[in-house]
Structures are given as structure tokens and as C-alpha cells.
Design an enzyme around this catalytic site. Structure first.
Site, PDB file in Angstrom:
ATOM      1  N   ASP A  13      62.281  27.057  82.692  1.00  0.00           N
ATOM      2  CA  ASP A  13      63.700  27.344  82.954  1.00  0.00           C
ATOM      3  C   ASP A  13      64.491  26.116  83.391  1.00  0.00           C
ATOM      4  O   ASP A  13      65.431  26.214  84.180  1.00  0.00           O
ATOM      5  CB  ASP A  13      63.843  28.463  84.013  1.00  0.00           C
ATOM      6  CG  ASP A  13      63.099  29.711  83.605  1.00  0.00           C
ATOM      7  OD1 ASP A  13      63.032  29.991  82.396  1.00  0.00           O
ATOM      8  OD2 ASP A  13      62.560  30.392  84.498  1.00  0.00           O
ATOM      9  N   LYS A  16      66.101  23.955  78.832  1.00  0.00           N
ATOM     10  CA  LYS A  16      65.696  23.431  77.514  1.00  0.00           C
ATOM     11  C   LYS A  16      66.613  23.973  76.415  1.00  0.00           C
ATOM     12  O   LYS A  16      67.053  23.248  75.536  1.00  0.00           O
ATOM     13  CB  LYS A  16      64.232  23.835  77.227  1.00  0.00           C
ATOM     14  CG  LYS A  16      63.230  23.294  78.236  1.00  0.00           C
ATOM     15  CD  LYS A  16      61.819  23.763  77.954  1.00  0.00           C
ATOM     16  CE  LYS A  16      61.550  25.214  78.288  1.00  0.00           C
ATOM     17  NZ  LYS A  16      61.611  25.565  79.705  1.00  0.00           N
ATOM     18  N   LYS A  18      69.688  25.088  76.393  1.00  0.00           N
ATOM     19  CA  LYS A  18      71.032  24.512  76.337  1.00  0.00           C
ATOM     20  C   LYS A  18      70.997  23.133  75.681  1.00  0.00           C
ATOM     21  O   LYS A  18      71.818  22.825  74.821  1.00  0.00           O
ATOM     22  CB  LYS A  18      71.607  24.397  77.752  1.00  0.00           C
ATOM     23  CG  LYS A  18      72.887  23.602  77.729  1.00  0.00           C
ATOM     24  CD  LYS A  18      73.383  23.095  79.028  1.00  0.00           C
ATOM     25  CE  LYS A  18      74.276  21.900  78.729  1.00  0.00           C
ATOM     26  NZ  LYS A  18      75.196  21.576  79.788  1.00  0.00           N
ATOM     27  N   GLY A  40      62.495  32.367  77.761  1.00  0.00           N
ATOM     28  CA  GLY A  40      63.881  32.825  77.789  1.00  0.00           C
ATOM     29  C   GLY A  40      64.743  31.582  77.787  1.00  0.00           C
ATOM     30  O   GLY A  40      64.828  30.897  78.799  1.00  0.00           O
ATOM     31  N   HIS A  41      65.313  31.250  76.635  1.00  0.00           N
ATOM     32  CA  HIS A  41      66.108  30.025  76.512  1.00  0.00           C
ATOM     33  C   HIS A  41      67.577  30.433  76.362  1.00  0.00           C
ATOM     34  O   HIS A  41      67.982  30.956  75.325  1.00  0.00           O
ATOM     35  CB  HIS A  41      65.631  29.192  75.318  1.00  0.00           C
ATOM     36  CG  HIS A  41      64.231  28.675  75.498  1.00  0.00           C
ATOM     37  ND1 HIS A  41      63.574  27.930  74.555  1.00  0.00           N
ATOM     38  CD2 HIS A  41      63.366  28.784  76.548  1.00  0.00           C
ATOM     39  CE1 HIS A  41      62.358  27.619  75.010  1.00  0.00           C
ATOM     40  NE2 HIS A  41      62.211  28.126  76.206  1.00  0.00           N
ATOM     41  N   GLN A 225      58.076  27.227  78.171  1.00  0.00           N
ATOM     42  CA  GLN A 225      57.424  27.036  79.470  1.00  0.00           C
ATOM     43  C   GLN A 225      57.511  25.550  79.857  1.00  0.00           C
ATOM     44  O   GLN A 225      58.477  24.915  79.499  1.00  0.00           O
ATOM     45  CB  GLN A 225      55.975  27.553  79.461  1.00  0.00           C
ATOM     46  CG  GLN A 225      55.871  29.066  79.311  1.00  0.00           C
ATOM     47  CD  GLN A 225      56.033  29.555  77.897  1.00  0.00           C
ATOM     48  OE1 GLN A 225      55.368  29.085  76.995  1.00  0.00           O
ATOM     49  NE2 GLN A 225      56.894  30.515  77.684  1.00  0.00           N
ATOM     50  N   GLY A 303      64.631  38.834  84.849  1.00  0.00           N
ATOM     51  CA  GLY A 303      65.575  39.118  85.935  1.00  0.00           C
ATOM     52  C   GLY A 303      64.996  38.881  87.322  1.00  0.00           C
ATOM     53  O   GLY A 303      65.669  39.072  88.329  1.00  0.00           O
TER      54      GLY A 303
HETATM   55  P1  GDP Z   1      65.067  27.228  79.588  1.00  0.00           P
HETATM   56  O1  GDP Z   1      64.040  28.305  79.646  1.00  0.00           O
HETATM   57  O2  GDP Z   1      64.513  25.895  79.955  1.00  0.00           O
HETATM   58  O3  GDP Z   1      65.823  27.200  78.289  1.00  0.00           O
HETATM   59  O4  GDP Z   1      66.127  27.578  80.735  1.00  0.00           O
HETATM   60  P2  GDP Z   1      66.773  29.025  81.022  1.00  0.00           P
HETATM   61  O5  GDP Z   1      67.799  29.281  79.997  1.00  0.00           O
HETATM   62  O6  GDP Z   1      65.738  30.043  81.250  1.00  0.00           O
HETATM   63  O7  GDP Z   1      67.411  28.767  82.453  1.00  0.00           O
HETATM   64  C1  GDP Z   1      68.357  27.767  82.661  1.00  0.00           C
HETATM   65  C2  GDP Z   1      69.635  28.420  83.207  1.00  0.00           C
HETATM   66  O8  GDP Z   1      70.489  27.430  83.716  1.00  0.00           O
HETATM   67  C3  GDP Z   1      70.430  29.127  82.129  1.00  0.00           C
HETATM   68  O9  GDP Z   1      71.113  30.192  82.726  1.00  0.00           O
HETATM   69  C4  GDP Z   1      71.424  28.063  81.677  1.00  0.00           C
HETATM   70  O10 GDP Z   1      72.611  28.616  81.135  1.00  0.00           O
HETATM   71  C5  GDP Z   1      71.698  27.360  82.961  1.00  0.00           C
HETATM   72  N1  GDP Z   1      71.976  25.921  82.885  1.00  0.00           N
HETATM   73  C6  GDP Z   1      71.452  24.993  82.045  1.00  0.00           C
HETATM   74  N2  GDP Z   1      71.875  23.753  82.395  1.00  0.00           N
HETATM   75  C7  GDP Z   1      72.673  23.919  83.480  1.00  0.00           C
HETATM   76  C8  GDP Z   1      73.381  23.012  84.338  1.00  0.00           C
HETATM   77  O11 GDP Z   1      73.351  21.810  84.179  1.00  0.00           O
HETATM   78  N3  GDP Z   1      74.083  23.577  85.372  1.00  0.00           N
HETATM   79  C9  GDP Z   1      74.128  24.923  85.598  1.00  0.00           C
HETATM   80  N4  GDP Z   1      74.840  25.362  86.625  1.00  0.00           N
HETATM   81  N5  GDP Z   1      73.458  25.788  84.817  1.00  0.00           N
HETATM   82  C10 GDP Z   1      72.733  25.292  83.784  1.00  0.00           C
HETATM   83  P1  IMO Z   2      60.764  29.241  79.517  1.00  0.00           P
HETATM   84  O1  IMO Z   2      60.409  28.803  78.121  1.00  0.00           O
HETATM   85  C1  IMO Z   2      59.429  30.254  83.526  1.00  0.00           C
HETATM   86  C2  IMO Z   2      55.456  32.078  83.864  1.00  0.00           C
HETATM   87  C3  IMO Z   2      55.395  33.502  84.362  1.00  0.00           C
HETATM   88  C4  IMO Z   2      54.048  33.483  85.064  1.00  0.00           C
HETATM   89  C5  IMO Z   2      53.206  32.608  84.139  1.00  0.00           C
HETATM   90  C6  IMO Z   2      52.388  33.378  83.129  1.00  0.00           C
HETATM   91  O2  IMO Z   2      61.947  30.141  79.575  1.00  0.00           O
HETATM   92  O3  IMO Z   2      60.856  28.066  80.436  1.00  0.00           O
HETATM   93  P2  IMO Z   2      52.960  34.695  80.900  1.00  0.00           P
HETATM   94  O4  IMO Z   2      53.927  35.823  80.643  1.00  0.00           O
HETATM   95  O5  IMO Z   2      53.267  33.465  80.105  1.00  0.00           O
HETATM   96  O6  IMO Z   2      51.543  35.111  80.784  1.00  0.00           O
HETATM   97  O7  IMO Z   2      53.187  34.322  82.446  1.00  0.00           O
HETATM   98  O8  IMO Z   2      54.127  31.764  83.445  1.00  0.00           O
HETATM   99  N1  IMO Z   2      56.347  31.864  82.685  1.00  0.00           N
HETATM  100  C7  IMO Z   2      57.539  31.269  82.747  1.00  0.00           C
HETATM  101  N2  IMO Z   2      58.250  30.834  83.812  1.00  0.00           N
HETATM  102  N3  IMO Z   2      59.904  30.069  82.276  1.00  0.00           N
HETATM  103  C8  IMO Z   2      59.188  30.473  81.208  1.00  0.00           C
HETATM  104  O9  IMO Z   2      59.545  30.185  79.940  1.00  0.00           O
HETATM  105  C9  IMO Z   2      57.968  31.151  81.418  1.00  0.00           C
HETATM  106  N4  IMO Z   2      57.046  31.703  80.610  1.00  0.00           N
HETATM  107  C10 IMO Z   2      56.034  32.123  81.396  1.00  0.00           C
HETATM  108  O10 IMO Z   2      56.452  33.771  85.254  1.00  0.00           O
HETATM  109  O11 IMO Z   2      54.153  32.814  86.291  1.00  0.00           O
HETATM  110 MG    MG Z   3      63.759  30.185  80.527  1.00  0.00          MG
END
Ligand code: GDP
Ligand code: IMO
Ligand code: MG
Length: 430
Positions: A13, A16, A18, A40-41, A225, A303
């Protein structure tokens, strides 16, 4: 032509999605190499937000081909929901045309999700805090050589092989006290989703990708991840079940390591983690709560509230090393704006001395050494020129450059597509 890679350097999270959505316009192909619906991207487009799970983040770009590669696991039921959601979000996307799925990607059968929940809730097993998508079950069946792959959906005995696995898994599930849907229900839903999957291009993606490179096409590999969740190099057993590293990109896509170019490592200006496991810089007081709320740190997929911690340089150095990161992209610096002093863990104090790099095996009694830095103020999300950044944030970036030995080349200042600054030009190293 080389393949560039984007990957997470912390516990997922990092932002990536974005970054990939933004730079994918410079590429001909984006390709997912690991994981599945556990990712979840999040991407913001025209003020609306969508979270991609199995789909590559270049899916919105006309002219960009998107590959779900061999190293991934694909849940047809979740895939169908995701595609329908995508089409509602943006009527212009054409995944039937610009999505290519590896015939060798492994399938997630519906009982795998149930078994994931079963194991998470059963005291006989370690509770990992998974996303409950059946990821470990798919990868373990792959390694056991008992699984089905996307290419198998065309075979005459596909249905009977699926039924056999579902019935076998149901016998195991019946041993617990979990309430789950009828076999009939999940079987019908699964086979409907398989019919839906047949609308999409399925091929030998290794050959497609290598030919594309020979033809001068540019490929961006998209990691899911992150390094500290890697099955081998992460904080085992609290990890995911796939290879999240640059080496995983080569292996998962069938592209030689010799053909890898830039490796973009994404890191937040602080750390977050969902699920259980070691998190030595975790902040437990109300400041952690404040950062969680400001940064909207709730799982894009599940969530769940994300745990919050200070930036962990020893872990980051390790992630940079095992991936061979060439550029760091720092995200969410805007979230820390207004915090009087920002801490960074520079090293760990262990019984036998100082440790500047940690792998997934930090002893429990290790003490994080925190350096306090003066925080920055103001709304940095509207700044268009990196030279206008507050002096304290520039100092923070200089410090990171020195400590990491790899340049921070972009600073993301908000979730929107435009909220990113290229900071190459800044003379940051003192
Ligand atoms: P990913 O899994 O690496 O693609 O990241 P996620 O999408 O799960 O979580 C990143 C969250 O931070 C998302 O809600 C993005 O919209 C938000 N986000 C990304 N870059 C920034 C930033 O520079 N500032 C803020 N405030 N939010 C960001
Ligand atoms: P993105 O790509 C954050 C975490 C889960 C748990 C562990 C194992 O959005 O960054 P799994 O369902 O893979 O067997 O869970 O890995 N996890 C993540 N945490 N971002 C993710 O993906 C994740 N994918 C799995 O919360 O701790
Ligand atoms: Mg994510």
C-alpha cells in the site's frame, strides 16, 4: 529494450497503483507478475477512485497492453466482479482488447477462500491476518502440483477436475464449525465466471513479452504487495505467498534478469502494515491514530485499519538491496505536514551492537533508534515546483538520499494524478 519494474519497499500500500497509472503512458505494456486479488491498487481518475485487484494499473491507457502474468494467481469470480466494476467506472476501457492473461497463471478455486478463512479462524494454525482471498491456498496447491491453471479451462476434463477439488476441499471444511455456502452455489458461480473469463485473450505471455522486447516495445512490470511481505525475504510467517521482488518479476513474467532496466521502489514517508507480524517502529499513541485518519490508512481491499509506524531505514535499506532499486519514489509526505517533529528509525540497537539493515528476522528485543527531524508545514499537495517545497521537507529528502544511497526521484504529494513532483533537479545531497 529493457523491462522496468515498480515494486513496494515496505509492507504494501505504498502507492504503487497511483505511480504506475501515471507512468504507464510511457510504456507499451504493463504486466502483473505476482499475487492476485489480495492486492488493492488505488487509482484516481477525474475525481473518482477505483481499486484494482488483479488487473494491471495501465488498464485505463488506450494503446497500453496489460498482462496478467504467469507468476500470478487468478480468481475468476473476483475477476468478473472487477471487470464489471471497471466498466461501470469508465465506459471507455476495453479489457477484451487490451488485457492478456497467461495460460500458465494459476486459478484460485472458490474453496480456497473458504479454506483461507477456515485456517485464519482455526487455533490449530498461525493466524496471519490474510486478506482472505485464498492466495496461500492457490500458491500451496501450485507448489504441491495439484492446481489448475488458466490454460486448463479449455480442456475437456476441466469441469470434472474442478468438481473433484471442490468436493475434496468440502470434506476438509466439514471438519470445522464454519458456516459456508452450498457446494452447488459456489460451483455454479465459478463455472459462470469461467465462461466470462473465456471472453479474454489467454496466451503464452512469456513469448508475447519477450517478442515485444525484441520489437523495441517498453514493458513495465507491476509488483503487488512489497519486499517485507515477500515469501522468502519478508517477515515470515507474516508474509504473502508470492515473490514480490525484482527477481520475482523476472521469474513471474519469464523475462531474463539481463533484460531488466530501471527498478522503481515505492516507499511511504512513514510505514503502514495490515495484518499481523513484526512492526518495530509502530506508533501506538494518538499520533498514530492521527496519521491513520489523515492518510486514510484503511485497507483499499479489506477496509481494515492499517497499523502506522515511523519510516524504518534499516528495513528500507534491505528492501533496496534485495531488489537492486535504482530510484526511490516517496509517497504521502503530505500526510505528515503539520506534525511538529517527524521521526525516522536510523538503526536498531541489538545486544551485540548496532544494526543498520534488518531482514525479516529482527530479534524481539531490538530497540529502534529514532532520529527526530523538524516537521514541515502547509499544504504541499498544491506545489507544482519541487524547489518550492518547505526547507524541512527538503532536509528530510536530503537525509534519505544520504542514508539510502539511492536517489529519491519523485515525491508524491497527494492521491491525485497531478500530485507528484519530479525532484531529480533539486540539489539534495549536502
Ligand atoms: P498500492 O497498493 O501500493 O497501490 O497502494 P494503495 O492504493 O493500496 O494505497 C495507497 C493509498 O494512498 C491510496 O488510497 C492512494 O490513493 C493514496 N495515495 C497514493 N499516493 C499518495 C500521496 O502521495 N498522498 C496521499 N495523501 N495519498 C496518496
Ligand atoms: P498491495 O499490492 C498490504 C498482507 C495481508 C497479510 C499478508 C498475507 O495492495 O500493496 P494474503 O492475503 O496475501 O495471504 O495475506 O499480506 N497483504 C497486503 N498488505 N497490501 C497488499 O497488497 C497486501 N497483500 C497482502 O494483510 O498480512
Ligand atoms: Mg494496496
Amino acid at each position: 529494450m529493457n523491462m522496468d519494474i515498480v515494486l513496494g519497499l515496505q509492507w504494501g500500500d505504498e502507492g504503487k497503483g497511483k505511480f504506475i497509472d501515471l507512468i504507464s503512458e510511457d510504456y507499451d505494456i504493463t504486466a502483473r507478475f505476482n499475487g492476485g486479488a489480495n492486492a488493492g491498487h488505488s487509482i484516481e481518475r477525474n475525481g473518482k477512485r477505483i481499486t484494482l485487484k488483479s488487473l494491471p494499473s495501465g488498464i485505463f491507457m488506450n494503446g497500453v497492453q496489460n498482462v496478467i502474468g504467469t507468476g500470478t494467481v487468478l480468481d475468476p469470480v473476483s475477476f468478473r466482479k472487477e471487470i464489471l466494476n471497471l466498466q461501470q467506472f469508465d465506459g471507455a476501457v476495453q479489457p477484451e482488447k487490451n488485457l492478456i492473461i497467461s495460460r500458465k497463471a494459476h486459478l484460485v478455486l472458490p474453496t480456497y477462500r473458504l479454506l483461507d478463512i477456515f485456517m485464519e479462524e482455526n487455533p490449530d494454525y498461525t493466524t496471519i491476518g490474510t486478506t482472505r482471498n485464498g492466495i496461500a491456498q492457490a500458491y500451496s496447491n501450485k507448489i504441491l502440483r495439484q492446481n489448475l491453471r488458466v490454460g486448463d479451462i479449455e480442456s475437456a476434463d476441466f469441469k470434472s477436475r474442478v468438481e473433484h477439488i471442490l468436493e475434496r476441499d468440502y470434506r476438509m471444511l466439514a471438519g470445522g464449525d464454519m458456516i459456508f455456502p452450498s457446494l452447488e452455489e459456489i460451483r455454479n458461480e465459478f463455472f459462470d465466471a469461467i465462461d466470462f473469463l473465456k471472453k479474454f485473450i489467454r496466451t503464452e505471455t512469456e513469448i508475447f513479452l519477450n517478442k515485444a522486447l525484441s520489437d523495441g516495445k517498453r514493458i513495465l512490470a507491476e509488483g503487488s504487495q512489497a519486499a517485507m511481505l515477500d515469501i522468502d525475504h519478508g517477515t515470515y510467517p507474516y508474509v504473502t505467498s508470492s515473490s514480490t521482488t525484482a527477481a520475482g518479476a523476472s521469474s513471474g513474467l519469464g523475462i531474463s534478469p539481463k533484460k531488466v532496466g530501471e527498478i522503481f521502489g515505492i516507499a511511504k514517508a512513514y510505514c503502514t502494515r495490515v495484518g499481523n507480524g513484526m512492526f518495530p517502529t509502530e506508533i501506538f499513541d494518538e499520533l498514530g491514530e492521527e496519521i491513520r485518519n489523515r492518510g486514510n490508512e484503511f485497507g483499499s481491499n479489506t477496509g481494515r485499519p492499517r497499523r502506522i509506524g515511523w519510516l524504518d531505514l534499516p528495513a528500507l535499506r534491505y528492501a533496496i538491496m534485495i531488489n537492486g532499486v535504482t530510484q526511490v519514489i516517496l509517497t504521502k509526505a503530505d500526510v505528515l505536514s503539520g506534525i511538529e517533529s517527524v521521526a525516522v528509525c536510523t538503526h536498531y540497537e541489538l545486544e551485540d551492537g548496532r544494526n543498520e539493515m534488518i531482514s525479516g528476522n529482527l530479534p524481539e528485543n531490538a530497540i529502534p533508534a529514532l532520529k527526530l527531524m523538524k516537521g514541515w508545514e502547509g499544504d504541499i499537495s498544491m506545489i507544482n515546483d519541487a524547489s518550492d517545497l518547505p526547507a524541512e521537507l527538503k532536509d528530510f529528502l536530503s537525509f534519505l538520499n544520504q542514508e539510502l544511497g539511492v536517489p529519491v526521484t519523485y515525491l508524491s504529494t497527494g492521491p491525485g494524478r497531478d500530485q507528484i513532483l519530479k525532484i531529480k533537479e533539486l540539489e539534495l545531497v549536502k
